[in-house]
Design a protein around this motif. Structure first.
Motif: not given
Length: 89
Positions: A52-56, A58-61
């Motif tokens: 998973l990648f993306g800026p803080m 962006t709901r990855k967690s």
């Protein structure tokens, strides 16, 4: 490595994500769980990884929490910034 009680309320129903992507992830998770015995028979480690990648923010967690809650799995938190070799894992 630490096993943490994520204690996050995210589910696939609460995630802001298009339904087709959710369905694809759920199907992948279910296929993975059903194949545990196959992994053992062929001598492979039973594990699944997602990058998973993306800026803080962006709901990855939240996605990780939804996946863990769906499967009733624990989450391992690996701090890799100080890791110098595989022996540290």
């Amino acid at each position: 490595m630490a096993v943490v009680n994520l204690d996050h309320s995210a589910t696939f129903e609460t995630l802001t994500m298009d339904w087709e992507t959710k369905r694809a992830i759920i199907e992948d998770l279910e296929r993975f769980v059903k194949r545990k015995e196959l992994y053992r028979k062929v001598g492979k480690a039973w594990k699944r990884r997602y990058l998973l990648f993306g800026p803080m923010g962006t709901r990855k967690s939240s996605l990780i929490a939804a996946m863990a809650n769906y499967l009733n799995f624990d989450v391992c938190d690996l701090e890799l910034t100080d890791l110098r070799s595989n022996s540290g894992i």
